[in-house]
Design a protein around this motif. Sequence first.
Motif, PDB file in Angstrom:
ATOM      1  N   ARG A 129       0.846  -1.205   0.000  1.00  0.00           N
ATOM      2  CA  ARG A 129       0.000   0.000   0.000  1.00  0.00           C
ATOM      3  C   ARG A 129       0.876   1.248   0.000  1.00  0.00           C
ATOM      4  NH1 ARG A 129      -3.473   2.285  -2.252  1.00  0.00           N
ATOM      5  NH2 ARG A 129      -4.750   0.460  -2.102  1.00  0.00           N
ATOM      6  N   ALA A 130       1.967   1.226   0.782  1.00  0.00           N
ATOM      7  CA  ALA A 130       2.859   2.373   0.833  1.00  0.00           C
ATOM      8  C   ALA A 130       3.524   2.620  -0.528  1.00  0.00           C
ATOM      9  CB  ALA A 130       3.921   2.167   1.921  1.00  0.00           C
ATOM     10  N   VAL A 131       3.910   1.564  -1.202  1.00  0.00           N
ATOM     11  CA  VAL A 131       4.508   1.696  -2.538  1.00  0.00           C
ATOM     12  C   VAL A 131       3.486   2.280  -3.511  1.00  0.00           C
ATOM     13  CG1 VAL A 131       5.401   0.405  -4.531  1.00  0.00           C
ATOM     14  CG2 VAL A 131       6.222  -0.129  -2.219  1.00  0.00           C
ATOM     15  N   LEU A 132       2.263   1.783  -3.459  1.00  0.00           N
ATOM     16  CA  LEU A 132       1.225   2.280  -4.368  1.00  0.00           C
ATOM     17  C   LEU A 132       0.894   3.745  -4.089  1.00  0.00           C
ATOM     18  CD1 LEU A 132      -1.030  -0.888  -4.398  1.00  0.00           C
ATOM     19  CD2 LEU A 132       0.421  -0.062  -6.261  1.00  0.00           C
ATOM     20  N   ASP A 133       0.878   4.132  -2.818  1.00  0.00           N
ATOM     21  CA  ASP A 133       0.645   5.535  -2.471  1.00  0.00           C
ATOM     22  C   ASP A 133       1.776   6.418  -2.999  1.00  0.00           C
ATOM     23  OD1 ASP A 133      -1.683   4.825  -1.165  1.00  0.00           O
ATOM     24  OD2 ASP A 133      -0.828   5.000   0.853  1.00  0.00           O
ATOM     25  N   TYR A 134       2.994   5.962  -2.812  1.00  0.00           N
ATOM     26  CA  TYR A 134       4.165   6.697  -3.294  1.00  0.00           C
ATOM     27  C   TYR A 134       4.087   6.846  -4.812  1.00  0.00           C
ATOM     28  CZ  TYR A 134       9.217   7.723  -3.886  1.00  0.00           C
ATOM     29  OH  TYR A 134      10.424   8.281  -4.199  1.00  0.00           O
ATOM     30  N   HIS A 187      -4.855   5.352 -14.389  1.00  0.00           N
ATOM     31  CA  HIS A 187      -3.824   4.393 -14.795  1.00  0.00           C
ATOM     32  C   HIS A 187      -3.255   3.673 -13.565  1.00  0.00           C
ATOM     33  CE1 HIS A 187      -0.744   2.843 -17.508  1.00  0.00           C
ATOM     34  NE2 HIS A 187       0.190   3.256 -16.670  1.00  0.00           N
ATOM     35  N   CYS A 188      -2.949   4.429 -12.531  1.00  0.00           N
ATOM     36  CA  CYS A 188      -2.431   3.835 -11.292  1.00  0.00           C
ATOM     37  C   CYS A 188      -3.475   2.953 -10.615  1.00  0.00           C
ATOM     38  CB  CYS A 188      -1.965   4.936 -10.329  1.00  0.00           C
ATOM     39  SG  CYS A 188      -0.529   5.874 -10.885  1.00  0.00           S
ATOM     40  N   GLU A 189      -4.728   3.387 -10.644  1.00  0.00           N
ATOM     41  CA  GLU A 189      -5.800   2.607 -10.009  1.00  0.00           C
ATOM     42  C   GLU A 189      -5.979   1.239 -10.652  1.00  0.00           C
ATOM     43  OE1 GLU A 189      -9.130   5.272 -10.303  1.00  0.00           O
ATOM     44  OE2 GLU A 189      -8.790   6.080  -8.293  1.00  0.00           O
ATOM     45  N   GLY A 190      -5.678   1.121 -11.940  1.00  0.00           N
ATOM     46  CA  GLY A 190      -5.796  -0.179 -12.597  1.00  0.00           C
ATOM     47  C   GLY A 190      -4.928  -1.225 -11.917  1.00  0.00           C
ATOM     48  N   THR A 191      -3.689  -0.876 -11.637  1.00  0.00           N
ATOM     49  CA  THR A 191      -2.781  -1.801 -10.950  1.00  0.00           C
ATOM     50  C   THR A 191      -3.241  -2.031  -9.516  1.00  0.00           C
ATOM     51  OG1 THR A 191      -0.968  -0.964 -12.306  1.00  0.00           O
ATOM     52  CG2 THR A 191      -0.371  -2.233 -10.358  1.00  0.00           C
ATOM     53  N   GLU A 192      -3.658  -0.962  -8.852  1.00  0.00           N
ATOM     54  CA  GLU A 192      -4.134  -1.087  -7.469  1.00  0.00           C
ATOM     55  C   GLU A 192      -5.303  -2.063  -7.380  1.00  0.00           C
ATOM     56  OE1 GLU A 192      -5.120   2.846  -6.185  1.00  0.00           O
ATOM     57  OE2 GLU A 192      -3.057   3.535  -6.296  1.00  0.00           O
ATOM     58  N   HIS A 193      -6.213  -1.967  -8.328  1.00  0.00           N
ATOM     59  CA  HIS A 193      -7.403  -2.826  -8.328  1.00  0.00           C
ATOM     60  C   HIS A 193      -7.011  -4.299  -8.429  1.00  0.00           C
ATOM     61  CE1 HIS A 193     -11.510  -4.073  -9.061  1.00  0.00           C
ATOM     62  NE2 HIS A 193     -11.098  -4.723 -10.127  1.00  0.00           N
ATOM     63  N   ILE A 194      -6.080  -4.599  -9.321  1.00  0.00           N
ATOM     64  CA  ILE A 194      -5.646  -5.987  -9.496  1.00  0.00           C
ATOM     65  C   ILE A 194      -4.939  -6.485  -8.237  1.00  0.00           C
ATOM     66  CG2 ILE A 194      -4.111  -7.511 -10.796  1.00  0.00           C
ATOM     67  CD1 ILE A 194      -4.688  -5.640 -13.242  1.00  0.00           C
ATOM     68  N   LEU A 195      -4.065  -5.674  -7.677  1.00  0.00           N
ATOM     69  CA  LEU A 195      -3.338  -6.085  -6.478  1.00  0.00           C
ATOM     70  C   LEU A 195      -4.254  -6.207  -5.268  1.00  0.00           C
ATOM     71  CD1 LEU A 195      -0.083  -4.029  -6.963  1.00  0.00           C
ATOM     72  CD2 LEU A 195      -0.264  -6.526  -6.905  1.00  0.00           C
ATOM     73  N   ALA A 196      -5.278  -5.368  -5.198  1.00  0.00           N
ATOM     74  CA  ALA A 196      -6.211  -5.421  -4.068  1.00  0.00           C
ATOM     75  C   ALA A 196      -6.898  -6.777  -3.992  1.00  0.00           C
ATOM     76  CB  ALA A 196      -7.240  -4.299  -4.176  1.00  0.00           C
ATOM     77  N   ALA A 197      -7.108  -7.406  -5.134  1.00  0.00           N
ATOM     78  CA  ALA A 197      -7.728  -8.739  -5.136  1.00  0.00           C
ATOM     79  C   ALA A 197      -6.844  -9.774  -4.459  1.00  0.00           C
ATOM     80  CB  ALA A 197      -8.039  -9.161  -6.564  1.00  0.00           C
ATOM     81  N   LEU A 198      -5.540  -9.506  -4.433  1.00  0.00           N
ATOM     82  CA  LEU A 198      -4.599 -10.431  -3.784  1.00  0.00           C
ATOM     83  C   LEU A 198      -4.453 -10.140  -2.286  1.00  0.00           C
ATOM     84  CD1 LEU A 198      -1.737 -10.471  -6.433  1.00  0.00           C
ATOM     85  CD2 LEU A 198      -3.577 -12.140  -6.131  1.00  0.00           C
ATOM     86  N   MET A 199      -4.997  -8.984  -1.849  1.00  0.00           N
ATOM     87  CA  MET A 199      -4.839  -8.568  -0.470  1.00  0.00           C
ATOM     88  C   MET A 199      -6.185  -8.191   0.122  1.00  0.00           C
ATOM     89  SD  MET A 199      -1.420  -6.316  -0.960  1.00  0.00           S
ATOM     90  CE  MET A 199      -1.829  -5.715  -2.597  1.00  0.00           C
TER      91      MET A 199
END
Length: 169
Positions: free
Chosen positions: A33-38, A154-166
């Motif tokens: 989450r910290a990496v994605l926020d950064y 664009h950033c949210e696309g990656t966040e959405h996919i990763l959120a499914a893993l967490m």
Amino acid sequence: LVALRGRSGGTFVAEAPPLAQETDAPPLGHEARAVLDYRVVVETGATVLATERADDDDLNGLDVLTEKMSTALGASFEVYRRADVRFHIGLAEACHSPRLVVAMTEVQGQMSDLIHRIAHPDEVLTRSNAQHKRLVTLLRRGDTGRAVRLMREHCEGTEHILAALMPDW
């Protein structure tokens, strides 16, 4: 499901869910989450400055990288990813701020660790690269507001996919 590229590639049922497999990578969680926020801060900030400062050479270089990503689709994720990383660093370079280039390089390295954990179907990569192309168009127009919104999407696309893993996010 596991997607394999190449001549004998395809989509196959995995023996075990990806998170159940042993890996050398640390577990996802608050650090991710910290990496994605950064990333959001660096990418959107770079978008603002690139809209103000990018010259034709900068933008033409970004166009070349979007074409590299287009030709890599269906062939090699590694080639696509190298051009993708180069695109985002090129966005920072278009700001003409050495410190921002360092920050973008750092965040892209951290993102690579996360991105290697997820599938990369061509449909997702095609959509991502279409966003890159639209971003360059908006930078050329000097449309800061739309460019920043697009980068956030664009950033949210990656966040959405990763959120499914967490699921604890």
